[in-house]
Scaffold this motif. Structure first.
Motif, PDB file in Angstrom:
ATOM      1  N   PHE A   1       3.802   7.175   3.082  1.00  0.00           N
ATOM      2  CA  PHE A   1       4.286   5.594   3.831  1.00  0.00           C
ATOM      3  C   PHE A   1       3.738   4.635   2.923  1.00  0.00           C
ATOM      4  CE2 PHE A   1       5.792   6.805   7.861  1.00  0.00           C
ATOM      5  CZ  PHE A   1       4.845   8.039   8.465  1.00  0.00           C
TER       6      PHE A   1
ATOM      7  N   TYR B   1       0.943  -1.105  -0.031  1.00  0.00           N
ATOM      8  CA  TYR B   1       0.094   0.043   0.128  1.00  0.00           C
ATOM      9  C   TYR B   1       0.976   1.170   0.066  1.00  0.00           C
ATOM     10  CZ  TYR B   1      -2.754  -3.777   2.192  1.00  0.00           C
ATOM     11  OH  TYR B   1      -3.445  -5.064   2.754  1.00  0.00           O
TER      12      TYR B   1
ATOM     13  N   GLN C   1      -1.156  -4.324   8.877  1.00  0.00           N
ATOM     14  CA  GLN C   1      -0.207  -3.586   8.239  1.00  0.00           C
ATOM     15  C   GLN C   1       1.171  -3.024   8.652  1.00  0.00           C
ATOM     16  OE1 GLN C   1      -2.004  -0.582   5.734  1.00  0.00           O
ATOM     17  NE2 GLN C   1      -3.821  -1.979   5.118  1.00  0.00           N
ATOM     18  N   PHE C   2       2.352  -3.477   8.192  1.00  0.00           N
ATOM     19  CA  PHE C   2       3.482  -2.861   8.713  1.00  0.00           C
ATOM     20  C   PHE C   2       3.972  -1.716   7.729  1.00  0.00           C
ATOM     21  CE2 PHE C   2       4.650  -6.438  11.443  1.00  0.00           C
ATOM     22  CZ  PHE C   2       3.610  -7.625  11.133  1.00  0.00           C
ATOM     23  N   PHE C   3       4.629  -0.984   8.323  1.00  0.00           N
ATOM     24  CA  PHE C   3       4.847   0.330   7.730  1.00  0.00           C
ATOM     25  C   PHE C   3       6.476   0.551   7.521  1.00  0.00           C
ATOM     26  CE2 PHE C   3       0.924   2.746   7.300  1.00  0.00           C
ATOM     27  CZ  PHE C   3       0.076   2.089   7.989  1.00  0.00           C
ATOM     28  N   GLY C   4       6.779   1.062   6.405  1.00  0.00           N
ATOM     29  CA  GLY C   4       8.131   1.741   6.297  1.00  0.00           C
ATOM     30  C   GLY C   4       8.237   2.989   7.044  1.00  0.00           C
ATOM     31  N   PRO C   5       9.527   3.507   6.922  1.00  0.00           N
ATOM     32  CA  PRO C   5       9.858   4.679   7.949  1.00  0.00           C
ATOM     33  C   PRO C   5       9.015   6.202   7.178  1.00  0.00           C
ATOM     34  CG  PRO C   5      11.622   3.940   6.602  1.00  0.00           C
ATOM     35  CD  PRO C   5      10.445   2.921   6.349  1.00  0.00           C
TER      36      PRO C   5
END
Lengths: 109, 115
Positions: free
Chosen positions: B90, B33, B104-108
């Protein structure tokens, strides 16, 4: 339209308990999520509710009432590191997340 | 270390320029996403991909395009940047399916400023 409402900002004292509320109106419901986001960082997953009731995970608990379109996140024994924004999100009928604007929690000593 | 990375960390861009934001995950998640986060607003979905080779439009897709050539990478392109695209972007990934949280796992994040 789809809508997630949560308070913009809350203040609490270290060691106390705080409850952050979230109300939602969405097209379909396939679960409600709470995320924590420290300033300048990415959101991180805290909890997931799909059935009515309370889910407890250490100092954090999350409650859901589907009939009322309502959830809350309960934080106990507050620590200074809990100062962050808390994001409520609902997974809709398309399995996409609809996000609230977040509640900024300020912890005072 | 398993996770999701984004590049660049931040960028200042002149209006009208083309820009690609990169996102790579090594968790073998099917779904990816792109969101933008603006002050006072919730995360808004730009585009998503349920599996490699497929993409879909989110809430705010205009001015953005994506591709998903493989499982790991999901770049976001601004064809001709405008100041209203100034935001924090993001990328996120998750397992897919109709049961379980599939959180959901998010990038920085990438902080983009368009002047």
């Amino acid at each position: 339209g789809q809508n997630i409402d949560q308070p913009t900002e809350m203040t609490a004292t270290e060691g106390a308990i705080v409850q952050i509320n979230c109300t939602y109106q969405t097209s379909g419901f396939n679960g409600l999520f709470w995320y924590q986001q420290h300033a300048g960082e990415a959101p991180t997953f805290l909890s997931y509710n799909v059935l009515d009731g309370l889910e407890e995970k250490g100092r954090f608990s999350s409650f859901l009432s589907r009939s009322k379109g309502y959830s809350y996140l309960l934080l106990k024994e507050l620590q200074m590191k809990d100062s962050a924004s808390y994001l409520c999100a609902v997974r809709d009928s398309n399995y996409q997340l609809i996000w609230g604007a977040g509640t900024k929690l300020i912890i005072k000593p | 270390i398993a996770g999701i990375t984004q590049a660049p960390t931040s960028q200042i861009l002149a209006a009208g320029r083309r820009m690609t934001l990169r996102c790579t995950q090594d968790m073998r998640h099917n779904a990816m996403y792109w969101y933008r986060q603006d002050l006072g607003l919730g995360l808004r979905l730009i585009h998503y991909s349920n599996t490699a080779g497929t993409t879909g439009k989110g809430e705010v897709p205009d001015g953005y395009s994506v591709s998903r050539a493989n499982t790991d990478d999901f770049p976001l392109t601004l064809a001709s940047a405008v100041p209203s695209q100034t935001s924090v972007y993001f990328c996120a990934s998750s397992t897919s399916g109709t049961s379980g949280p599939n959180e959901q796992f998010f990038g920085p994040g990438t902080r983009l400023t368009v002047l």
